[in-house]
Design a protein around this motif. Structure first.
Motif, short mmCIF file in Angstrom:
data_model
loop_
_atom_site.label_atom_id
_atom_site.label_comp_id
_atom_site.label_asym_id
_atom_site.label_seq_id
_atom_site.Cartn_x
_atom_site.Cartn_y
_atom_site.Cartn_z
N ASN A 64 0.81 -1.21 0.00
CA ASN A 64 0.00 0.00 0.00
C ASN A 64 0.85 1.27 0.00
OD1 ASN A 64 -2.80 -0.76 0.08
ND2 ASN A 64 -2.53 -1.44 2.20
N LEU A 65 0.31 2.32 -0.63
CA LEU A 65 0.78 3.70 -0.47
C LEU A 65 -0.45 4.49 -0.07
CD1 LEU A 65 2.85 5.98 -0.65
CD2 LEU A 65 2.40 6.09 -3.12
N LEU A 66 -0.62 4.71 1.23
CA LEU A 66 -1.87 5.24 1.78
C LEU A 66 -1.80 6.75 1.98
CD1 LEU A 66 -2.27 2.49 4.51
CD2 LEU A 66 -3.68 2.68 2.45
N PHE A 67 -2.83 7.44 1.51
CA PHE A 67 -3.00 8.85 1.82
C PHE A 67 -4.25 9.00 2.66
CE2 PHE A 67 -4.86 13.02 1.04
CZ PHE A 67 -3.80 13.85 1.35
N LEU A 68 -4.08 9.25 3.96
CA LEU A 68 -5.18 9.43 4.90
C LEU A 68 -5.16 10.88 5.37
CD1 LEU A 68 -4.69 6.34 4.84
CD2 LEU A 68 -5.25 6.28 7.26
N PRO A 69 -6.27 11.59 5.29
CA PRO A 69 -6.29 12.99 5.71
C PRO A 69 -5.79 13.17 7.14
CG PRO A 69 -8.34 12.43 4.59
CD PRO A 69 -7.59 11.15 4.79
N GLU A 70 -4.86 14.10 7.29
CA GLU A 70 -4.31 14.49 8.59
C GLU A 70 -3.58 13.35 9.29
OE1 GLU A 70 -7.26 16.40 11.00
OE2 GLU A 70 -7.87 17.77 9.38
N ARG A 71 -3.15 12.33 8.53
CA ARG A 71 -2.34 11.25 9.12
C ARG A 71 -1.09 11.03 8.28
NH1 ARG A 71 -5.05 8.74 13.41
NH2 ARG A 71 -2.92 8.08 13.86
N PRO A 72 -0.21 12.04 8.16
CA PRO A 72 0.98 11.91 7.32
C PRO A 72 1.94 10.84 7.80
CG PRO A 72 1.13 13.88 8.69
CD PRO A 72 -0.26 13.35 8.83
N GLU A 73 1.87 10.48 9.07
CA GLU A 73 2.79 9.46 9.59
C GLU A 73 2.52 8.09 8.97
OE1 GLU A 73 -0.80 9.33 12.32
OE2 GLU A 73 0.34 10.85 11.21
N VAL A 74 1.26 7.82 8.59
CA VAL A 74 0.94 6.55 7.94
C VAL A 74 1.52 6.54 6.52
CG1 VAL A 74 -0.90 4.99 7.20
CG2 VAL A 74 -1.13 6.28 9.34
N ARG A 75 1.41 7.65 5.84
CA ARG A 75 2.01 7.75 4.50
C ARG A 75 3.53 7.60 4.58
NH1 ARG A 75 0.67 12.70 0.32
NH2 ARG A 75 1.63 11.85 -1.56
N GLU A 76 4.13 8.18 5.60
CA GLU A 76 5.58 8.04 5.77
C GLU A 76 5.96 6.57 5.96
OE1 GLU A 76 9.19 9.87 8.51
OE2 GLU A 76 7.24 9.48 9.44
N GLN A 77 5.19 5.85 6.79
CA GLN A 77 5.46 4.43 6.97
C GLN A 77 5.37 3.68 5.65
OE1 GLN A 77 2.93 2.69 9.98
NE2 GLN A 77 3.62 4.08 11.59
N CYS A 78 4.37 4.02 4.84
CA CYS A 78 4.21 3.36 3.55
C CYS A 78 5.41 3.64 2.63
CB CYS A 78 2.92 3.82 2.87
SG CYS A 78 1.41 3.26 3.68
N VAL A 79 5.87 4.88 2.60
CA VAL A 79 7.02 5.22 1.76
C VAL A 79 8.25 4.44 2.21
CG1 VAL A 79 8.61 7.08 1.14
CG2 VAL A 79 6.14 7.49 1.10
N LEU A 80 8.47 4.35 3.51
CA LEU A 80 9.60 3.58 4.02
C LEU A 80 9.46 2.10 3.67
CD1 LEU A 80 10.02 5.25 7.53
CD2 LEU A 80 11.51 5.55 5.54
N ASN A 81 8.24 1.58 3.79
CA ASN A 81 7.98 0.19 3.41
C ASN A 81 8.36 -0.05 1.95
OD1 ASN A 81 6.86 -0.31 5.94
ND2 ASN A 81 4.76 -0.09 5.24
N ILE A 82 7.92 0.86 1.08
CA ILE A 82 8.14 0.69 -0.35
C ILE A 82 9.63 0.75 -0.67
CG2 ILE A 82 7.79 1.80 -2.61
CD1 ILE A 82 4.98 2.62 -1.51
N MET A 83 10.34 1.68 -0.06
CA MET A 83 11.76 1.80 -0.35
C MET A 83 12.53 0.54 0.05
SD MET A 83 12.75 5.82 0.28
CE MET A 83 12.33 5.85 2.02
N LYS A 84 12.15 -0.05 1.19
CA LYS A 84 12.80 -1.31 1.61
C LYS A 84 12.47 -2.44 0.63
CE LYS A 84 12.72 -0.15 6.53
NZ LYS A 84 12.10 -0.44 7.85
#
Length: 286
Positions: free
Chosen positions: A116-136
């Motif tokens: 997943n690459l999740l965009f949730l309103p006002e929850r940027p920390e979840v998107r950050e986790q997704c970006v880190l997941n994808i890079m790994k």
């Protein structure tokens, strides 16, 4: 090297794919289990219906892979688990991947992995986790020649959705997140349909040469589902990833035959609807 695996995912006649998602139990939401309580029975029914691929979690992928059948749908393995679908939501939200996800996918003979690459309103920390997941995952997927399917999901505000995040079909938001998925190195993109199906070509355009598969979402009437499928294919989509519209259908074999007819044989919606009636009718999946 990843193209060797992608060759197993896409139908050689149409160069399109139908991936049936049956990874819903991975997210810990009780309502997602309807129709797939017995996974051995569910997977066997789906395999018999003959889609191009089945999407499963690491723990249940062996249910598909131990079926001694040739040919057999390819495995797309889900790599991440998140708690964003609850109603009410947990106070702490997360999205994590298996640390050895790509090695597991290789051992399980997957054709691709999904994250997943999740965009949730006002929850940027979840998107950050997704970006880190994808890079790994991207680093390991490159090492092993494993195609990486990124699933950019733009979600509505929880209060607006009435509890539990719901999809936001805003074209601008989807296009932006799909572009980020491409920038992060996606080999495949699994995107939601835009509110206006005629806008979907913009999603395909921004993805460039990366194949875009369209996510199905919640249950829809058969004719609506088939017309939406026809519309996104006309806009350049390379396939579909449908879950509940197949696994919760009263005739999974019939709706699979109808969708495969539209994807691979260019059937009209009316002709495809007729296949639902003539397909094997054994009741629900579970």
């Amino acid at each position: 090297m990843h193209t060797y695996r992608l060759n197993r995912l896409f139908n050689p006649r149409s160069n399109r794919a139908l991936d049936v998602a049956v990874d819903h139990g991975f997210f810990g939401e009780p309502s997602f289990l309807t129709g797939i309580e017995n996974m051995e029975s569910s997977v066997a029914t789906i395999v018999a219906a003959g889609p191009d691929a089945v999407q499963l979690s690491p723990g249940l992928a062996p249910v598909l892979q131990r079926i001694p059948q040739r040919p057999k749908p390819a495995l797309v393995m889900r790599t991440d688990i998140a708690n964003i679908y609850g109603n009410p939501l947990d106070s702490h939200l997360f999205s994590h991947v298996f640390p050895d996800a790509i090695e597991q996918a290789v051992r399980l003979d997957a054709a691709a992995v999904c994250v997943n690459l999740l965009f949730l309103p006002e929850r940027p920390e979840v998107r950050e986790q997704c970006v880190l997941n994808i890079m790994k995952l991207r680093a390991e997927a490159t090492r092993y020649g494993m195609p990486l399917m990124i699933e950019p999901l733009v979600m509505q505000d929880n209060a607006k959705a009435g509890g539990g995040y719901m999809v936001d079909g805003d074209t601008e938001k989807i296009v932006t997140l799909v572009r980020q998925a491409r920038e992060l190195g996606a080999d495949l993109i699994k995107a939601d349909p835009t509110d206006d199906p005629l806008d979907f070509h913009r999603v395909v355009d921004v993805a460039g040469d990366i194949p875009v598969l369209v996510r199905g979402g919640g249950r829809a009437p058969d004719e609506m589902l088939l017309r939406r499928t026809e519309a996104v294919l006309a806009q350049g989509a390379r396939g579909i990833v449908y879950g509940r519209n197949i696994i919760q259908h009263p005739n999974p074999a019939g709706i699979t035959a109808a969708l495969m007819g539209v994807l691979h044989d260019g059937l009209s919606v009316d002709d495809a609807l007729a296949l639902i009636e003539t397909g094997s009718d054994e009741g629900g999946v579970a």
